[in-house]
Design a protein around this motif. Structure first.
Motif, PDB file in Angstrom:
ATOM      1  N   TRP A 149      34.555  32.661  65.926  1.00  0.00           N
ATOM      2  CA  TRP A 149      35.540  33.388  65.132  1.00  0.00           C
ATOM      3  C   TRP A 149      36.803  33.599  65.944  1.00  0.00           C
ATOM      4  O   TRP A 149      36.803  33.423  67.155  1.00  0.00           O
ATOM      5  CB  TRP A 149      34.983  34.702  64.593  1.00  0.00           C
ATOM      6  N   THR A 150      37.892  33.896  65.234  1.00  0.00           N
ATOM      7  CA  THR A 150      39.189  34.034  65.881  1.00  0.00           C
ATOM      8  C   THR A 150      39.842  35.351  65.485  1.00  0.00           C
ATOM      9  O   THR A 150      39.462  35.985  64.498  1.00  0.00           O
ATOM     10  CB  THR A 150      40.130  32.873  65.485  1.00  0.00           C
ATOM     11  N   GLY A 151      40.836  35.734  66.259  1.00  0.00           N
ATOM     12  CA  GLY A 151      41.617  36.932  65.968  1.00  0.00           C
ATOM     13  C   GLY A 151      42.976  36.836  66.634  1.00  0.00           C
ATOM     14  O   GLY A 151      43.203  35.972  67.482  1.00  0.00           O
ATOM     15  N   ILE A 152      43.863  37.719  66.237  1.00  0.00           N
ATOM     16  CA  ILE A 152      45.206  37.789  66.826  1.00  0.00           C
ATOM     17  C   ILE A 152      45.534  39.254  67.084  1.00  0.00           C
ATOM     18  O   ILE A 152      45.253  40.118  66.248  1.00  0.00           O
ATOM     19  CB  ILE A 152      46.285  37.192  65.895  1.00  0.00           C
ATOM     20  N   GLN A 153      46.118  39.531  68.234  1.00  0.00           N
ATOM     21  CA  GLN A 153      46.616  40.869  68.564  1.00  0.00           C
ATOM     22  C   GLN A 153      48.037  40.726  69.074  1.00  0.00           C
ATOM     23  O   GLN A 153      48.369  39.731  69.739  1.00  0.00           O
ATOM     24  CB  GLN A 153      45.733  41.523  69.625  1.00  0.00           C
ATOM     25  N   ARG A 154      48.860  41.701  68.768  1.00  0.00           N
ATOM     26  CA  ARG A 154      50.246  41.686  69.244  1.00  0.00           C
ATOM     27  C   ARG A 154      50.585  43.050  69.833  1.00  0.00           C
ATOM     28  O   ARG A 154      50.174  44.075  69.309  1.00  0.00           O
ATOM     29  CB  ARG A 154      51.197  41.360  68.087  1.00  0.00           C
ATOM     30  N   TRP A 155      51.369  42.999  70.928  1.00  0.00           N
ATOM     31  CA  TRP A 155      51.850  44.213  71.575  1.00  0.00           C
ATOM     32  C   TRP A 155      53.371  44.160  71.659  1.00  0.00           C
ATOM     33  O   TRP A 155      53.953  43.109  71.969  1.00  0.00           O
ATOM     34  CB  TRP A 155      51.312  44.343  73.006  1.00  0.00           C
ATOM     35  N   ARG A 156      53.995  45.290  71.443  1.00  0.00           N
ATOM     36  CA  ARG A 156      55.447  45.401  71.587  1.00  0.00           C
ATOM     37  C   ARG A 156      55.776  45.545  73.059  1.00  0.00           C
ATOM     38  O   ARG A 156      55.148  46.310  73.791  1.00  0.00           O
ATOM     39  CB  ARG A 156      55.935  46.632  70.809  1.00  0.00           C
ATOM     40  N   ARG A 157      56.788  44.821  73.509  1.00  0.00           N
ATOM     41  CA  ARG A 157      57.179  44.863  74.916  1.00  0.00           C
ATOM     42  C   ARG A 157      58.034  46.093  75.180  1.00  0.00           C
ATOM     43  O   ARG A 157      58.969  46.388  74.448  1.00  0.00           O
ATOM     44  CB  ARG A 157      57.973  43.608  75.272  1.00  0.00           C
ATOM     45  N   VAL A 158      57.703  46.804  76.250  1.00  0.00           N
ATOM     46  CA  VAL A 158      58.471  47.962  76.694  1.00  0.00           C
ATOM     47  C   VAL A 158      58.742  47.771  78.177  1.00  0.00           C
ATOM     48  O   VAL A 158      57.819  47.515  78.955  1.00  0.00           O
ATOM     49  CB  VAL A 158      57.693  49.276  76.461  1.00  0.00           C
ATOM     50  N   GLU A 159      59.990  47.875  78.571  1.00  0.00           N
ATOM     51  CA  GLU A 159      60.359  47.688  79.975  1.00  0.00           C
ATOM     52  C   GLU A 159      60.325  49.016  80.730  1.00  0.00           C
ATOM     53  O   GLU A 159      60.549  50.075  80.156  1.00  0.00           O
ATOM     54  CB  GLU A 159      61.773  47.106  80.076  1.00  0.00           C
ATOM     55  N   ASP A 160      60.078  48.923  82.015  1.00  0.00           N
ATOM     56  CA  ASP A 160      60.198  50.057  82.934  1.00  0.00           C
ATOM     57  C   ASP A 160      59.339  51.258  82.559  1.00  0.00           C
ATOM     58  O   ASP A 160      59.743  52.393  82.753  1.00  0.00           O
ATOM     59  CB  ASP A 160      61.667  50.491  83.068  1.00  0.00           C
ATOM     60  N   GLU A 161      58.159  51.013  82.037  1.00  0.00           N
ATOM     61  CA  GLU A 161      57.237  52.106  81.759  1.00  0.00           C
ATOM     62  C   GLU A 161      56.482  52.457  83.037  1.00  0.00           C
ATOM     63  O   GLU A 161      56.144  51.587  83.827  1.00  0.00           O
ATOM     64  CB  GLU A 161      56.230  51.709  80.678  1.00  0.00           C
ATOM     65  N   ILE A 162      56.214  53.705  83.226  1.00  0.00           N
ATOM     66  CA  ILE A 162      55.429  54.170  84.366  1.00  0.00           C
ATOM     67  C   ILE A 162      53.964  54.164  83.957  1.00  0.00           C
ATOM     68  O   ILE A 162      53.619  54.531  82.838  1.00  0.00           O
ATOM     69  CB  ILE A 162      55.865  55.598  84.763  1.00  0.00           C
ATOM     70  N   ILE A 163      53.100  53.741  84.866  1.00  0.00           N
ATOM     71  CA  ILE A 163      51.665  53.798  84.586  1.00  0.00           C
ATOM     72  C   ILE A 163      51.215  55.237  84.779  1.00  0.00           C
ATOM     73  O   ILE A 163      51.222  55.763  85.892  1.00  0.00           O
ATOM     74  CB  ILE A 163      50.870  52.863  85.523  1.00  0.00           C
ATOM     75  N   ASN A 164      50.868  55.875  83.684  1.00  0.00           N
ATOM     76  CA  ASN A 164      50.376  57.245  83.752  1.00  0.00           C
ATOM     77  C   ASN A 164      48.907  57.249  84.132  1.00  0.00           C
ATOM     78  O   ASN A 164      48.184  56.288  83.893  1.00  0.00           O
ATOM     79  CB  ASN A 164      50.552  57.945  82.404  1.00  0.00           C
ATOM     80  N   GLN A 165      48.475  58.337  84.706  1.00  0.00           N
ATOM     81  CA  GLN A 165      47.074  58.468  85.051  1.00  0.00           C
ATOM     82  C   GLN A 165      46.340  59.101  83.886  1.00  0.00           C
ATOM     83  O   GLN A 165      46.639  60.216  83.475  1.00  0.00           O
ATOM     84  CB  GLN A 165      46.911  59.334  86.298  1.00  0.00           C
ATOM     85  N   VAL A 166      45.395  58.357  83.329  1.00  0.00           N
ATOM     86  CA  VAL A 166      44.561  58.858  82.251  1.00  0.00           C
ATOM     87  C   VAL A 166      43.118  58.687  82.729  1.00  0.00           C
ATOM     88  O   VAL A 166      42.463  57.703  82.430  1.00  0.00           O
ATOM     89  CB  VAL A 166      44.802  58.090  80.936  1.00  0.00           C
ATOM     90  N   PRO A 167      42.654  59.623  83.554  1.00  0.00           N
ATOM     91  CA  PRO A 167      41.322  59.466  84.142  1.00  0.00           C
ATOM     92  C   PRO A 167      40.218  59.686  83.116  1.00  0.00           C
ATOM     93  O   PRO A 167      40.434  60.304  82.078  1.00  0.00           O
ATOM     94  CB  PRO A 167      41.280  60.549  85.220  1.00  0.00           C
ATOM     95  N   CYS A 168      39.074  59.188  83.441  1.00  0.00           N
ATOM     96  CA  CYS A 168      37.900  59.444  82.633  1.00  0.00           C
ATOM     97  C   CYS A 168      37.034  60.432  83.398  1.00  0.00           C
ATOM     98  O   CYS A 168      36.897  60.337  84.614  1.00  0.00           O
ATOM     99  CB  CYS A 168      37.151  58.138  82.388  1.00  0.00           C
ATOM    100  N   ASN A 169      36.484  61.382  82.707  1.00  0.00           N
ATOM    101  CA  ASN A 169      35.693  62.407  83.363  1.00  0.00           C
ATOM    102  C   ASN A 169      34.323  61.888  83.763  1.00  0.00           C
ATOM    103  O   ASN A 169      33.761  61.023  83.103  1.00  0.00           O
ATOM    104  CB  ASN A 169      35.528  63.615  82.450  1.00  0.00           C
ATOM    105  N   GLU A 170      33.804  62.461  84.810  1.00  0.00           N
ATOM    106  CA  GLU A 170      32.470  62.095  85.273  1.00  0.00           C
ATOM    107  C   GLU A 170      31.411  62.786  84.420  1.00  0.00           C
ATOM    108  O   GLU A 170      31.712  63.562  83.539  1.00  0.00           O
ATOM    109  CB  GLU A 170      32.293  62.521  86.728  1.00  0.00           C
ATOM    110  N   ASN A 171      30.178  62.494  84.734  1.00  0.00           N
ATOM    111  CA  ASN A 171      29.015  63.132  84.128  1.00  0.00           C
ATOM    112  C   ASN A 171      28.816  62.756  82.671  1.00  0.00           C
ATOM    113  O   ASN A 171      28.353  63.553  81.873  1.00  0.00           O
ATOM    114  CB  ASN A 171      29.071  64.660  84.278  1.00  0.00           C
ATOM    115  N   ASN A 172      29.166  61.547  82.322  1.00  0.00           N
ATOM    116  CA  ASN A 172      28.882  61.092  80.968  1.00  0.00           C
ATOM    117  C   ASN A 172      27.428  60.658  80.896  1.00  0.00           C
ATOM    118  O   ASN A 172      26.904  60.017  81.793  1.00  0.00           O
ATOM    119  CB  ASN A 172      29.789  59.911  80.609  1.00  0.00           C
TER     120      ASN A 172
END
Length: 191
Positions: A149-172
């Protein structure tokens, strides 16, 4: 295949009975491929390229994929959450071939399972004058699906974005029943 249908039926029946559905990122698990492309919506993806590899970083939990350029697959790739990705350019299109998956991920947001025979080919290219990244997916798994099977995904380009920290919590907990053993904790009061 029948076994996939049965697993999907059980999961759907549980949701219809009121059980809350879950996806990988709700438990800090890597999403795998092709889920990387399919339900990676809403979170920025940063793409870095060197001469010998492309690194994709999803801001959510800092999930990272490495795509090695212009090399063949290993003879016996070690099964992993994101598999072994190798790529090459065909003109302006990055073609990524990924094998060597474990069977702990799902191929989509509906918890559709797969086997270790999963094989994904992605074709990434910029469209709309460089404003959009398009990924065309070709997915095969003779152990789980009766046809590719096939699929398509598209993302909008954004320049100069900072990588934010989105941590995942422990103890799952072991919500996907993969045999994860939580670390023992001392519940003795401190007083």
């Amino acid at each position: 295949k029948p076994w996939v249908k049965q697993i999907m039926k059980v999961a759907n029946d549980e949701v219809l009975a009121g059980k809350v559905p879950f996806i990988a990122r709700e438990r800090c698990y890597p999403g795998g491929v092709p889920a990387w492309d399919i339900y990676n919506r809403g979170q920025p993806v940063h793409i870095l390229q060197t001469l010998d590899k492309v690194v994709m970083i999803n801001e959510l939990f800092a999930s990272t994929r490495q795509i090695y350029l212009n090399v063949p697959h290993s003879k016996n790739p070690k099964p992993s959450w994101y598999g072994e990705s190798v790529g090459h350019y065909e003109g302006d299109t990055l073609v990524v071939d990924t094998i060597g998956f474990n069977d702990k991920t799902y191929v989509d947001n509906y918890r559709t399972p797969h086997t270790t025979q999963l094989h994904v080919v992605e074709r990434f290219r910029m469209i709309d004058g460089g404003r959009t990244l398009e990924a065309k997916l070709h997915v095969e798994d003779p152990g789980a699906f009766t046809t590719p099977w096939t699929g398509i995904q598209r993302w909008r380009r954004v320049e100069d974005e900072i990588i934010n920290q989105v941590p995942c919590n422990e103890n799952n907990g072991d919500f996907f029943n993969h045999g994860l053993v939580p670390l023992a904790e001392d519940l003795t009061p401190d007083f």
